[in-house]
Design an enzyme around this catalytic site. Sequence first.
Site, short mmCIF file in Angstrom:
data_model
loop_
_atom_site.label_atom_id
_atom_site.label_comp_id
_atom_site.label_asym_id
_atom_site.label_seq_id
_atom_site.Cartn_x
_atom_site.Cartn_y
_atom_site.Cartn_z
N LYS A 1 0.84 -1.20 0.00
CA LYS A 1 0.00 0.00 0.00
C LYS A 1 0.87 1.26 0.00
O LYS A 1 0.59 2.23 -0.69
CB LYS A 1 -0.93 -0.01 1.23
CG LYS A 1 -2.05 -1.03 1.09
CD LYS A 1 -2.79 -1.33 2.38
CE LYS A 1 -3.80 -2.46 2.13
NZ LYS A 1 -4.51 -2.91 3.32
N GLN B 1 -4.85 -1.82 9.55
CA GLN B 1 -4.70 -3.11 8.88
C GLN B 1 -5.31 -4.23 9.73
O GLN B 1 -5.00 -4.35 10.91
CB GLN B 1 -3.19 -3.38 8.63
CG GLN B 1 -2.91 -4.64 7.85
CD GLN B 1 -3.43 -4.59 6.41
OE1 GLN B 1 -3.30 -3.58 5.71
NE2 GLN B 1 -4.05 -5.67 5.97
N ASP C 1 -11.07 2.59 3.79
CA ASP C 1 -11.37 1.17 3.59
C ASP C 1 -12.86 0.96 3.33
O ASP C 1 -13.27 -0.11 2.86
CB ASP C 1 -10.99 0.37 4.87
CG ASP C 1 -9.78 -0.52 4.65
OD1 ASP C 1 -9.44 -0.78 3.48
OD2 ASP C 1 -9.21 -0.96 5.66
#
Length: 285
Positions: A54, A98, A121
Amino acid sequence: MTATIINGKELAHEIRGSMKEEVSQLIMNEGLTPHLTVIIVGDNPASKSYVRGKQKASDETGISSDVIELPSSVTEEKLLQMIQELNNDHEVHGILVQLPLPDHIREENVIVTIDPDKDVDGFHPINIGRMMTGEDTFFPCTPYGIITMLKSKDIQIEGKHAVVIGRSNIVGKPVGQLLLNENATVTYCHSRTENLKEHTTRADIVIAAIGKPNVITTDYVKQGAAVIDVGINRLEDGSLTGDVDFDTVKQKASYLTPVPKGVGPMTITMLLKNTIKAAKGLSKQ
Ligand code: NAD
């Protein structure tokens, strides 16, 4: 029939090229550099590798990013406090924690603490609700990537029968919702579904998000269906494979995504897209 392969790596490269241009315009014209902060808790090697991917992709697109690494012993309270601080930091546009998290931290508490306007997200219940009511918002990255792949090949979604196999909160459920938003007729299948084949063989579009290697063989697929393979399964020899038996299904489907170089690169690309959107404050308009 041999399927047209939808190469996610190439498509992601193309989209990232135009995003890079967009970011450089934002920096030049508005002095605005989109910034993504990623929090990682513990030493899970797979999570670390995802986070590195990422960061690399952000760098390549001109998006600035930083990673906060916390020990697995960090308390939930401390983690939530850090998220609050990032919520209040005007230089941070996107926040990503995460997953998975250690067992003593409740994932749902973490997700709801992230400011919905920084939730790149797309997991916050407010953003899920916005998606369900058909509003523009941050869509979860993997489902958003899948829809983008279908559209990139002008695959008709409207009026078509889409069968989603899997009902997780991050892939199955939201991809079904996005397909419904595009006017597909959607069937959800899962581990308790009886006669899976009866459903999948009626599908114009099959989305396999199961997490088991090569379960979708040709007898699960209608001639000419578009098949999207979300699964990432590591075999004993270390290689990666999807949920779909690529070599045989390729002979029957009209479109098929490979693993690797399929949905995976699109997921990160949509994260970058959401970060740019967060920086521009689009979700507030
Ligand atoms: P999950 O384990 O949370 O969900 C799997 C789903 O599959 C469940 O809803 C379950 O009911 C269903 N299922 C299991 N066995 C089944 C069977 N035999 N028949 C029908 N349904 C069955 O997993 P997830 O997080 O949704 O991820 C699914 C897969 O996609 C995994 O392989 C994961 O690694 C991969 N994934 C890929 C990306 C990407 O960017 N490419 C992103 C997220 C997840």
